[in-house]
Write a protein that holds these residues in place. Structure first.
Motif, short mmCIF file in Angstrom:
data_model
loop_
_atom_site.label_atom_id
_atom_site.label_comp_id
_atom_site.label_asym_id
_atom_site.label_seq_id
_atom_site.Cartn_x
_atom_site.Cartn_y
_atom_site.Cartn_z
N ALA A 206 0.85 -1.19 0.00
CA ALA A 206 0.00 0.00 0.00
C ALA A 206 0.88 1.25 0.00
CB ALA A 206 -0.92 0.00 1.22
N LEU A 207 0.44 2.26 -0.71
CA LEU A 207 1.24 3.47 -0.90
C LEU A 207 0.90 4.51 0.17
CD1 LEU A 207 0.70 3.56 -4.74
CD2 LEU A 207 2.89 3.14 -3.61
N ASP A 208 1.89 4.89 0.96
CA ASP A 208 1.70 5.95 1.93
C ASP A 208 2.37 7.22 1.43
OD1 ASP A 208 4.37 5.38 2.28
OD2 ASP A 208 4.24 5.00 4.43
N VAL A 209 2.30 8.28 2.20
CA VAL A 209 2.82 9.58 1.77
C VAL A 209 4.30 9.49 1.43
CG1 VAL A 209 3.33 11.92 2.56
CG2 VAL A 209 1.08 10.94 2.99
N ALA A 210 5.08 8.81 2.27
CA ALA A 210 6.52 8.72 2.05
C ALA A 210 6.85 7.96 0.77
CB ALA A 210 7.19 8.06 3.26
N THR A 211 6.12 6.88 0.50
CA THR A 211 6.39 6.11 -0.71
C THR A 211 6.00 6.88 -1.95
OG1 THR A 211 5.91 4.11 0.58
CG2 THR A 211 6.07 3.86 -1.80
N TYR A 212 4.87 7.57 -1.90
CA TYR A 212 4.49 8.44 -3.02
C TYR A 212 5.59 9.48 -3.30
CZ TYR A 212 -0.49 7.12 -3.41
OH TYR A 212 -1.68 6.47 -3.63
N ALA A 213 6.11 10.08 -2.23
CA ALA A 213 7.13 11.11 -2.40
C ALA A 213 8.39 10.54 -3.03
CB ALA A 213 7.46 11.75 -1.05
N LEU B 15 10.79 9.55 -10.45
CA LEU B 15 10.26 9.80 -11.79
C LEU B 15 10.69 11.17 -12.32
CD1 LEU B 15 6.69 8.32 -11.34
CD2 LEU B 15 8.45 7.45 -12.89
N THR B 16 10.74 12.15 -11.44
CA THR B 16 11.20 13.49 -11.85
C THR B 16 12.67 13.46 -12.25
OG1 THR B 16 9.57 14.55 -10.39
CG2 THR B 16 11.44 15.89 -11.11
N LEU B 17 13.48 12.77 -11.45
CA LEU B 17 14.90 12.64 -11.77
C LEU B 17 15.09 11.88 -13.09
CD1 LEU B 17 16.35 11.78 -8.24
CD2 LEU B 17 16.69 13.91 -9.52
N ALA B 18 14.28 10.85 -13.29
CA ALA B 18 14.37 10.06 -14.52
C ALA B 18 14.12 10.92 -15.75
CB ALA B 18 13.38 8.91 -14.47
N GLY B 19 13.17 11.83 -15.65
CA GLY B 19 12.86 12.69 -16.78
C GLY B 19 14.03 13.56 -17.19
N GLY B 20 14.88 13.91 -16.23
CA GLY B 20 16.03 14.76 -16.54
C GLY B 20 17.29 14.00 -16.88
N MET C 126 -1.47 12.66 -5.78
CA MET C 126 -1.64 13.46 -6.99
C MET C 126 -0.29 13.93 -7.53
SD MET C 126 -3.65 14.65 -9.23
CE MET C 126 -5.10 14.04 -8.37
N THR C 127 0.63 14.27 -6.65
CA THR C 127 1.97 14.66 -7.08
C THR C 127 2.64 13.51 -7.83
OG1 THR C 127 2.21 16.17 -5.20
CG2 THR C 127 4.24 15.45 -6.29
N PHE C 128 2.45 12.29 -7.31
CA PHE C 128 2.99 11.11 -7.98
C PHE C 128 2.37 10.94 -9.37
CE2 PHE C 128 1.61 6.66 -8.79
CZ PHE C 128 2.79 6.20 -9.38
N LEU C 129 1.05 11.05 -9.46
CA LEU C 129 0.39 10.87 -10.75
C LEU C 129 0.87 11.91 -11.76
CD1 LEU C 129 -3.25 10.04 -9.62
CD2 LEU C 129 -1.73 8.53 -10.92
N CYS D 218 -14.61 8.43 -5.37
CA CYS D 218 -14.89 8.53 -6.80
C CYS D 218 -13.60 8.22 -7.55
CB CYS D 218 -15.40 9.93 -7.15
SG CYS D 218 -14.20 11.26 -6.88
N PRO D 219 -13.67 7.99 -8.85
CA PRO D 219 -12.45 7.68 -9.61
C PRO D 219 -11.41 8.79 -9.54
CG PRO D 219 -14.40 7.16 -10.90
CD PRO D 219 -14.88 7.91 -9.70
N GLU D 220 -10.15 8.40 -9.75
CA GLU D 220 -9.05 9.36 -9.81
C GLU D 220 -8.10 8.92 -10.91
OE1 GLU D 220 -5.82 7.52 -7.71
OE2 GLU D 220 -7.10 6.56 -9.19
N GLY D 221 -7.02 9.69 -11.08
CA GLY D 221 -6.03 9.32 -12.09
C GLY D 221 -6.52 9.48 -13.52
N ALA D 222 -7.55 10.29 -13.74
CA ALA D 222 -8.17 10.48 -15.07
C ALA D 222 -8.83 9.22 -15.57
CB ALA D 222 -7.17 11.01 -16.09
N SER D 223 -9.16 8.29 -14.65
CA SER D 223 -9.76 7.02 -15.08
C SER D 223 -11.19 7.19 -15.59
CB SER D 223 -9.73 6.00 -13.94
OG SER D 223 -10.29 6.52 -12.76
N SER D 224 -11.90 8.24 -15.16
CA SER D 224 -13.24 8.44 -15.70
C SER D 224 -13.20 8.82 -17.18
CB SER D 224 -13.99 9.52 -14.90
OG SER D 224 -13.35 10.79 -15.01
#
Length: 246
Positions: A26-33, A39-44, A81-84, A134-140
Protein backbone atom coordinates in the motif's frame (compact mmCIF):
# COMPACT_ATOMS: atom_id res chain seq x y z
CA UNK A 1 16.02 1.42 -0.39
CA UNK A 2 14.11 4.19 1.32
CA UNK A 3 10.54 5.06 2.27
CA UNK A 4 9.16 1.73 1.08
CA UNK A 5 10.78 2.01 -2.35
CA UNK A 6 13.69 -0.03 -3.67
CA UNK A 7 15.59 1.79 -6.43
CA UNK A 8 17.91 -0.14 -8.76
CA UNK A 9 19.77 0.97 -11.89
CA UNK A 10 21.01 -1.44 -14.57
CA UNK A 11 22.51 0.41 -17.51
CA UNK A 12 19.80 2.49 -19.15
CA UNK A 13 16.98 0.90 -17.12
CA UNK A 14 15.72 2.12 -13.74
CA UNK A 15 13.62 -0.28 -11.65
CA UNK A 16 11.37 1.09 -8.89
CA UNK A 17 10.04 -1.63 -6.59
CA UNK A 18 7.32 -0.73 -4.10
CA UNK A 19 8.47 -2.57 -0.98
CA UNK A 20 5.95 -2.57 1.87
CA UNK A 21 5.00 -6.27 1.85
CA UNK A 22 3.44 -6.15 5.31
CA UNK A 23 0.85 -3.75 3.84
CA UNK A 24 0.63 -5.52 0.46
CA UNK A 25 2.66 -2.58 -0.86
CA UNK A 26 0.00 0.00 0.00
CA UNK A 27 1.24 3.47 -0.90
CA UNK A 28 1.70 5.95 1.93
CA UNK A 29 2.82 9.58 1.77
CA UNK A 30 6.52 8.72 2.05
CA UNK A 31 6.39 6.11 -0.71
CA UNK A 32 4.49 8.44 -3.02
CA UNK A 33 7.13 11.11 -2.40
CA UNK A 34 9.96 8.69 -3.18
CA UNK A 35 8.25 7.58 -6.41
CA UNK A 36 7.63 11.18 -7.46
CA UNK A 37 11.25 12.10 -6.83
CA UNK A 38 12.59 9.16 -8.85
CA UNK A 39 10.26 9.80 -11.79
CA UNK A 40 11.20 13.49 -11.85
CA UNK A 41 14.90 12.64 -11.77
CA UNK A 42 14.37 10.06 -14.52
CA UNK A 43 12.86 12.69 -16.78
CA UNK A 44 16.03 14.76 -16.54
CA UNK A 45 18.38 11.84 -17.10
CA UNK A 46 18.95 11.56 -20.85
CA UNK A 47 20.86 8.29 -20.39
CA UNK A 48 17.72 6.46 -19.21
CA UNK A 49 15.68 4.47 -21.73
CA UNK A 50 13.00 2.98 -19.46
CA UNK A 51 11.57 2.90 -15.96
CA UNK A 52 10.14 -0.36 -14.64
CA UNK A 53 7.52 -0.06 -11.89
CA UNK A 54 6.79 -3.19 -9.87
CA UNK A 55 6.02 -4.48 -6.38
CA UNK A 56 7.80 -6.75 -3.89
CA UNK A 57 6.54 -9.91 -2.25
CA UNK A 58 4.19 -11.11 -4.97
CA UNK A 59 1.88 -8.07 -5.07
CA UNK A 60 1.89 -4.90 -7.15
CA UNK A 61 0.15 -2.55 -4.72
CA UNK A 62 -2.99 -2.55 -2.58
CA UNK A 63 -3.48 1.11 -3.50
CA UNK A 64 -3.48 4.07 -1.17
CA UNK A 65 -2.79 3.30 2.48
CA UNK A 66 -6.22 4.10 3.96
CA UNK A 67 -4.63 5.36 7.16
CA UNK A 68 -3.47 8.41 5.24
CA UNK A 69 -7.06 9.16 4.20
CA UNK A 70 -7.92 9.82 7.85
CA UNK A 71 -5.29 12.52 8.25
CA UNK A 72 -6.33 16.09 7.53
CA UNK A 73 -4.96 17.26 4.18
CA UNK A 74 -3.44 20.63 3.50
CA UNK A 75 -4.10 22.76 0.46
CA UNK A 76 -2.72 21.80 -2.91
CA UNK A 77 -1.94 18.42 -4.41
CA UNK A 78 -1.91 15.34 -2.23
CA UNK A 79 1.14 13.07 -2.28
CA UNK A 80 -0.76 10.69 -4.56
CA UNK A 81 -1.64 13.46 -6.99
CA UNK A 82 1.97 14.66 -7.08
CA UNK A 83 2.99 11.11 -7.98
CA UNK A 84 0.39 10.87 -10.75
CA UNK A 85 1.52 14.17 -12.25
CA UNK A 86 5.14 12.96 -12.22
CA UNK A 87 4.12 9.69 -13.88
CA UNK A 88 2.01 11.43 -16.53
CA UNK A 89 4.64 14.09 -17.16
CA UNK A 90 7.71 11.93 -17.67
CA UNK A 91 8.93 11.43 -21.23
CA UNK A 92 10.80 8.24 -20.29
CA UNK A 93 8.86 5.07 -21.25
CA UNK A 94 7.37 3.45 -18.14
CA UNK A 95 6.79 -0.30 -17.95
CA UNK A 96 4.62 -1.84 -15.21
CA UNK A 97 5.11 -5.42 -14.01
CA UNK A 98 2.01 -6.53 -12.09
CA UNK A 99 1.63 -9.63 -9.93
CA UNK A 100 -0.88 -10.52 -7.23
CA UNK A 101 -3.11 -7.68 -6.09
CA UNK A 102 -3.45 -4.32 -7.85
CA UNK A 103 -6.07 -2.10 -6.19
CA UNK A 104 -7.28 1.48 -6.61
CA UNK A 105 -4.50 3.74 -7.80
CA UNK A 106 -2.54 0.54 -8.41
CA UNK A 107 -4.86 0.03 -11.38
CA UNK A 108 -5.49 3.61 -12.48
CA UNK A 109 -1.76 4.35 -12.73
CA UNK A 110 -1.48 1.56 -15.33
CA UNK A 111 -3.40 3.76 -17.78
CA UNK A 112 -0.39 6.10 -17.82
CA UNK A 113 2.25 3.43 -18.35
CA UNK A 114 3.50 2.68 -21.84
CA UNK A 115 3.69 -1.09 -21.37
CA UNK A 116 1.89 -3.24 -18.78
CA UNK A 117 2.68 -6.91 -18.16
CA UNK A 118 0.35 -8.76 -15.80
CA UNK A 119 1.03 -12.17 -14.30
CA UNK A 120 -1.64 -14.81 -14.73
CA UNK A 121 -3.63 -15.08 -11.52
CA UNK A 122 -3.35 -11.37 -10.71
CA UNK A 123 -6.49 -9.64 -9.44
CA UNK A 124 -7.20 -5.99 -10.29
CA UNK A 125 -9.88 -3.85 -8.67
CA UNK A 126 -10.95 -0.20 -8.34
CA UNK A 127 -13.24 -0.09 -5.27
CA UNK A 128 -13.63 3.69 -5.15
CA UNK A 129 -17.43 3.74 -4.94
CA UNK A 130 -17.48 1.03 -2.26
CA UNK A 131 -15.26 3.31 -0.16
CA UNK A 132 -17.57 6.27 -0.68
CA UNK A 133 -15.06 7.85 -3.05
CA UNK A 134 -14.89 8.53 -6.80
CA UNK A 135 -12.45 7.68 -9.61
CA UNK A 136 -9.05 9.36 -9.81
CA UNK A 137 -6.03 9.32 -12.09
CA UNK A 138 -8.17 10.48 -15.07
CA UNK A 139 -9.76 7.02 -15.08
CA UNK A 140 -13.24 8.44 -15.70
CA UNK A 141 -11.87 9.61 -19.06
CA UNK A 142 -9.36 6.91 -19.96
CA UNK A 143 -10.99 3.70 -18.79
CA UNK A 144 -14.08 3.95 -21.05
CA UNK A 145 -11.74 4.68 -23.96
CA UNK A 146 -9.61 1.63 -23.23
CA UNK A 147 -12.15 -0.90 -21.98
CA UNK A 148 -15.42 0.43 -23.37
CA UNK A 149 -18.36 1.96 -21.48
CA UNK A 150 -19.82 -1.36 -20.28
CA UNK A 151 -16.66 -2.69 -18.70
CA UNK A 152 -15.80 0.72 -17.27
CA UNK A 153 -19.21 0.71 -15.57
CA UNK A 154 -18.57 -2.72 -14.05
CA UNK A 155 -15.10 -1.86 -12.90
CA UNK A 156 -15.80 1.67 -11.61
CA UNK A 157 -19.46 1.70 -10.55
CA UNK A 158 -19.59 -1.84 -9.15
CA UNK A 159 -15.91 -2.11 -8.28
CA UNK A 160 -15.78 -5.62 -9.73
CA UNK A 161 -12.45 -7.41 -9.60
CA UNK A 162 -11.05 -8.47 -12.96
CA UNK A 163 -8.31 -10.76 -14.18
CA UNK A 164 -5.09 -10.37 -16.11
CA UNK A 165 -6.87 -11.76 -19.16
CA UNK A 166 -9.67 -9.20 -18.78
CA UNK A 167 -7.09 -6.42 -18.54
CA UNK A 168 -5.36 -7.57 -21.72
CA UNK A 169 -8.60 -7.96 -23.66
CA UNK A 170 -9.59 -4.43 -22.63
CA UNK A 171 -6.28 -2.93 -23.70
CA UNK A 172 -5.24 -2.05 -20.15
CA UNK A 173 -2.45 -4.65 -20.26
CA UNK A 174 0.09 -5.22 -23.02
CA UNK A 175 0.24 -8.95 -22.33
CA UNK A 176 -0.47 -11.68 -19.78
CA UNK A 177 2.56 -13.61 -18.55
CA UNK A 178 2.86 -16.83 -16.55
CA UNK A 179 2.61 -16.14 -12.81
CA UNK A 180 5.85 -14.70 -11.52
CA UNK A 181 7.11 -13.72 -14.98
CA UNK A 182 5.73 -10.19 -15.34
CA UNK A 183 9.00 -8.60 -14.25
CA UNK A 184 11.01 -10.70 -16.71
CA UNK A 185 8.70 -9.57 -19.52
CA UNK A 186 9.10 -5.95 -18.41
CA UNK A 187 12.88 -6.33 -18.34
CA UNK A 188 12.88 -7.77 -21.86
CA UNK A 189 10.82 -4.82 -23.12
CA UNK A 190 13.13 -2.39 -21.32
CA UNK A 191 16.19 -4.00 -22.91
CA UNK A 192 14.60 -3.55 -26.33
CA UNK A 193 13.89 0.12 -25.61
CA UNK A 194 17.49 0.59 -24.47
CA UNK A 195 18.61 -0.40 -27.97
CA UNK A 196 16.58 2.42 -29.58
CA UNK A 197 18.00 5.90 -30.30
CA UNK A 198 17.22 7.71 -27.01
CA UNK A 199 16.15 11.14 -28.29
CA UNK A 200 13.85 9.61 -30.91
CA UNK A 201 12.41 7.30 -28.26
CA UNK A 202 11.45 10.13 -25.92
CA UNK A 203 10.14 12.35 -28.68
CA UNK A 204 7.90 9.57 -29.97
CA UNK A 205 6.45 8.94 -26.51
CA UNK A 206 5.73 12.68 -26.18
CA UNK A 207 4.01 12.65 -29.58
CA UNK A 208 1.85 9.67 -28.64
CA UNK A 209 0.72 11.46 -25.47
CA UNK A 210 0.32 14.96 -26.91
CA UNK A 211 -3.23 14.76 -28.37
CA UNK A 212 -4.82 13.77 -25.04
CA UNK A 213 -2.64 15.74 -22.62
CA UNK A 214 -5.02 18.68 -22.05
CA UNK A 215 -8.07 16.47 -21.57
CA UNK A 216 -6.16 14.24 -19.14
CA UNK A 217 -4.93 17.17 -17.09
CA UNK A 218 -8.40 18.73 -16.90
CA UNK A 219 -9.96 15.41 -15.87
CA UNK A 220 -7.21 14.80 -13.34
CA UNK A 221 -7.90 18.18 -11.71
CA UNK A 222 -11.68 17.69 -11.69
CA UNK A 223 -11.45 14.22 -10.21
CA UNK A 224 -9.01 15.45 -7.56
CA UNK A 225 -11.42 18.19 -6.48
CA UNK A 226 -14.28 15.73 -6.17
CA UNK A 227 -12.08 13.14 -4.44
CA UNK A 228 -11.11 15.65 -1.76
CA UNK A 229 -14.79 16.39 -1.09
CA UNK A 230 -15.68 12.70 -0.99
CA UNK A 231 -12.97 11.98 1.58
CA UNK A 232 -14.84 14.13 4.09
CA UNK A 233 -18.25 12.65 3.29
CA UNK A 234 -20.23 10.54 5.75
CA UNK A 235 -20.23 7.69 3.24
CA UNK A 236 -16.45 7.59 3.02
CA UNK A 237 -15.89 7.91 6.75
CA UNK A 238 -18.34 5.10 7.41
CA UNK A 239 -16.59 2.90 4.83
CA UNK A 240 -13.18 3.59 6.41
CA UNK A 241 -14.56 2.76 9.85
CA UNK A 242 -15.85 -0.59 8.55
CA UNK A 243 -12.49 -1.29 6.93
CA UNK A 244 -10.47 -0.65 10.09
CA UNK A 245 -12.95 -2.57 12.22
CA UNK A 246 -12.12 -5.67 10.14
Amino acid sequence: MSAGLNVARDGAVLTLTIDRPDRRNALDVATYAALSEQLTLAGGDQTLAAVILTGAGGNFTAGNDLRDFQVERGAGDSAGMTFLRALIGTDVPVIAAVEGHAVGIGVTLLQHCDFVYVGEGASLRMPFVALGLCPEGASSLLLPRLAGARRAAEWLLQGKAFSAQDAAQAGLATAVTPSGQALAAAQAAAADLARQPPAALRLTKAMLRRPDRQAIEETLDYEAQQFRVRLQSEEAQAAFARFFKK
